[in-house]
Write a protein that holds these residues in place. Structure first.
Motif, PDB file in Angstrom:
ATOM      1  N   LEU A 185       0.799  -1.067  -0.127  1.00  0.00           N
ATOM      2  CA  LEU A 185       0.051  -0.001   0.177  1.00  0.00           C
ATOM      3  C   LEU A 185       0.853   1.264  -0.079  1.00  0.00           C
ATOM      4  N   ILE A 186       2.049   1.174   0.710  1.00  0.00           N
ATOM      5  CA  ILE A 186       2.876   2.198   0.652  1.00  0.00           C
ATOM      6  C   ILE A 186       3.553   2.633  -0.728  1.00  0.00           C
ATOM      7  N   ALA A 187       3.842   1.522  -1.423  1.00  0.00           N
ATOM      8  CA  ALA A 187       4.546   1.597  -2.743  1.00  0.00           C
ATOM      9  C   ALA A 187       3.288   1.983  -3.765  1.00  0.00           C
ATOM     10  N   GLU A 188       1.969   2.016  -3.347  1.00  0.00           N
ATOM     11  CA  GLU A 188       0.999   2.185  -4.332  1.00  0.00           C
ATOM     12  C   GLU A 188       0.759   3.667  -4.236  1.00  0.00           C
ATOM     13  N   ALA A 189       0.844   4.013  -3.072  1.00  0.00           N
ATOM     14  CA  ALA A 189       0.828   5.442  -2.879  1.00  0.00           C
ATOM     15  C   ALA A 189       1.900   6.315  -3.185  1.00  0.00           C
ATOM     16  N   SER A 190       3.020   5.661  -3.100  1.00  0.00           N
ATOM     17  CA  SER A 190       4.324   6.529  -3.848  1.00  0.00           C
ATOM     18  C   SER A 190       4.166   6.609  -5.116  1.00  0.00           C
ATOM     19  N   ALA A 191       3.648   5.488  -5.785  1.00  0.00           N
ATOM     20  CA  ALA A 191       3.867   5.434  -7.048  1.00  0.00           C
ATOM     21  C   ALA A 191       2.841   6.470  -7.713  1.00  0.00           C
ATOM     22  N   LEU A 192       1.538   6.666  -7.145  1.00  0.00           N
ATOM     23  CA  LEU A 192       0.670   7.738  -7.534  1.00  0.00           C
ATOM     24  C   LEU A 192       1.342   9.003  -7.176  1.00  0.00           C
ATOM     25  N   GLY A 193       2.028   9.326  -5.989  1.00  0.00           N
ATOM     26  CA  GLY A 193       2.272  10.677  -5.502  1.00  0.00           C
ATOM     27  C   GLY A 193       3.484  11.054  -6.615  1.00  0.00           C
ATOM     28  N   ALA A 194       4.484   9.940  -7.269  1.00  0.00           N
ATOM     29  CA  ALA A 194       5.437  10.422  -8.196  1.00  0.00           C
ATOM     30  C   ALA A 194       4.588  10.769  -9.355  1.00  0.00           C
ATOM     31  N   GLU A 195       3.679  10.060  -9.756  1.00  0.00           N
ATOM     32  CA  GLU A 195       2.966  10.317 -10.922  1.00  0.00           C
ATOM     33  C   GLU A 195       2.388  11.877 -11.262  1.00  0.00           C
ATOM     34  N   ILE A 196       1.601  12.059 -10.003  1.00  0.00           N
ATOM     35  CA  ILE A 196       1.256  13.451  -9.805  1.00  0.00           C
ATOM     36  C   ILE A 196       2.156  14.517  -9.708  1.00  0.00           C
ATOM     37  N   SER A 197       3.063  14.065  -9.052  1.00  0.00           N
ATOM     38  CA  SER A 197       4.096  15.125  -8.860  1.00  0.00           C
ATOM     39  C   SER A 197       4.974  15.604 -10.120  1.00  0.00           C
ATOM     40  N   ALA A 198       5.064  14.522 -10.938  1.00  0.00           N
ATOM     41  CA  ALA A 198       5.837  14.884 -12.245  1.00  0.00           C
ATOM     42  C   ALA A 198       4.795  15.582 -13.282  1.00  0.00           C
ATOM     43  N   ARG A 199       3.559  15.355 -13.083  1.00  0.00           N
ATOM     44  CA  ARG A 199       2.888  16.295 -13.878  1.00  0.00           C
ATOM     45  C   ARG A 199       2.465  17.661 -13.189  1.00  0.00           C
ATOM     46  N   LEU A 200       2.474  17.618 -12.007  1.00  0.00           N
ATOM     47  CA  LEU A 200       2.126  18.948 -11.702  1.00  0.00           C
ATOM     48  C   LEU A 200       3.451  19.938 -11.817  1.00  0.00           C
ATOM     49  N   ALA A 201       4.525  19.357 -11.631  1.00  0.00           N
ATOM     50  CA  ALA A 201       5.768  20.173 -11.773  1.00  0.00           C
ATOM     51  C   ALA A 201       5.931  20.836 -13.185  1.00  0.00           C
ATOM     52  N   SER A 202       5.353  19.806 -14.144  1.00  0.00           N
ATOM     53  CA  SER A 202       5.340  20.169 -15.497  1.00  0.00           C
ATOM     54  C   SER A 202       4.532  21.483 -15.764  1.00  0.00           C
ATOM     55  N   GLU A 203       3.250  21.394 -15.126  1.00  0.00           N
ATOM     56  CA  GLU A 203       2.216  22.178 -15.234  1.00  0.00           C
ATOM     57  C   GLU A 203       2.614  23.648 -14.396  1.00  0.00           C
ATOM     58  N   VAL A 204       3.268  23.354 -13.255  1.00  0.00           N
ATOM     59  CA  VAL A 204       3.777  24.605 -12.522  1.00  0.00           C
ATOM     60  C   VAL A 204       4.806  25.385 -13.325  1.00  0.00           C
ATOM     61  N   THR A 205       5.637  24.746 -14.376  1.00  0.00           N
ATOM     62  CA  THR A 205       6.444  25.552 -15.072  1.00  0.00           C
ATOM     63  C   THR A 205       5.761  26.520 -15.912  1.00  0.00           C
ATOM     64  N   THR A 206       4.551  26.133 -16.518  1.00  0.00           N
ATOM     65  CA  THR A 206       3.868  26.819 -17.447  1.00  0.00           C
ATOM     66  C   THR A 206       3.232  28.316 -16.885  1.00  0.00           C
ATOM     67  N   VAL A 207       2.932  28.299 -15.650  1.00  0.00           N
ATOM     68  CA  VAL A 207       2.537  29.161 -15.143  1.00  0.00           C
ATOM     69  C   VAL A 207       3.615  30.203 -14.306  1.00  0.00           C
TER      70      VAL A 207
END
Length: 222
Positions: free
Chosen positions: A196-218
């Motif tokens: 369950l920790i691994a699942e949460a970490s994988a989702l967190g990494a996925e969302i963080s990667a996308r969010l970091a990319s979008e933050v660059t645009t603003v």
């Protein structure tokens, strides 16, 4: 030569930068686009906006922010928080989650970093495993601005002083993603807890990667 003396030049330089930073008026740099556009299109999720009080915002010194909970059906799956500082001055700098989260009742179980791939480049982010009573969560956070994504707080402070002294602007964002860890069906099952920790970490990494990319645009261009 006394070992302590070899650090004197670096200390003098650091103090000199700090003096310049405190004495020089910083340019306020506005966002290139509104923060509410970040992760606004997330099929399968219901988005709930969260509010920071005017007093909390004043104390924190942030210029703007967006805070959200992303729900799937009746379950909160993850939260995001982006606070932006159009300039940072003495007493009005970004507060590290490393200090704020324990103050909010969270116990740090593990603290480390993790690489994510965003915009075709590997970026190192902070990754914490936290516990608060019966609840636990994986937290990713980082600092983003002036053309950089940085995890290390000491590097962030150094960049801040240097840019204040040499460039005269210190705009930056703090970005945080929190993923609650699901409760296992079998309490005390170490294998299930690890999964369950691994699942949460994988989702967190996925969302963080996308969010970091979008933050660059603003953010304003470096």
């Amino acid at each position: 030569m006394n070992k302590s003396l070899k650090y004197l030049p670096a200390l003098v330089l650091l103090l000199g930068c700090a003096f310049v930073w405190n004495a020089r008026s910083q340019i306020a740099v506005p966002l290139a686009a509104p923060l509410p556009g970040l992760l606004s299109n997330m099929p399968g999720y219901r988005i709930q906006e969260q509010q920071v009080s005017a007093e909390e915002r004043r104390v924190a010194g942030m210029s703007d922010y967006v805070a959200r909970i992303y729900w799937r059906d009746s379950t909160p799956v993850f939260t995001t928080f982006v606070s932006y500082y159009e300039r940072q001055t003495q007493g009005k700098t970004i507060h590290s989650p490393r200090n704020c989260l324990p103050g909010a009742g969270w116990e740090v179980l593990t603290a480390g970093t993790q690489e994510v791939l965003t915009n075709g480049k590997k970026q190192l982010l902070n990754r914490y495993l936290l516990k608060n009573g019966a609840s636990s969560a994986v937290v990713f956070y980082w600092y983003q601005g002036r053309g950089r994504i940085v995890a290390n707080e000491y590097v962030v402070k150094w960049n801040l002083l240097r840019d204040a002294a040499l460039a005269g602007h210190t705009e930056e964002a703090l970005v945080r993603v929190v993923v609650p860890i699901k409760r296992g069906r079998t309490p005390g099952d170490a294998g299930e807890e690890k999964r369950l920790i691994a699942e949460a970490s994988a989702l967190g990494a996925e969302i963080s990667a996308r969010l970091a990319s979008e933050v660059t645009t603003v953010l304003p261009r470096a």
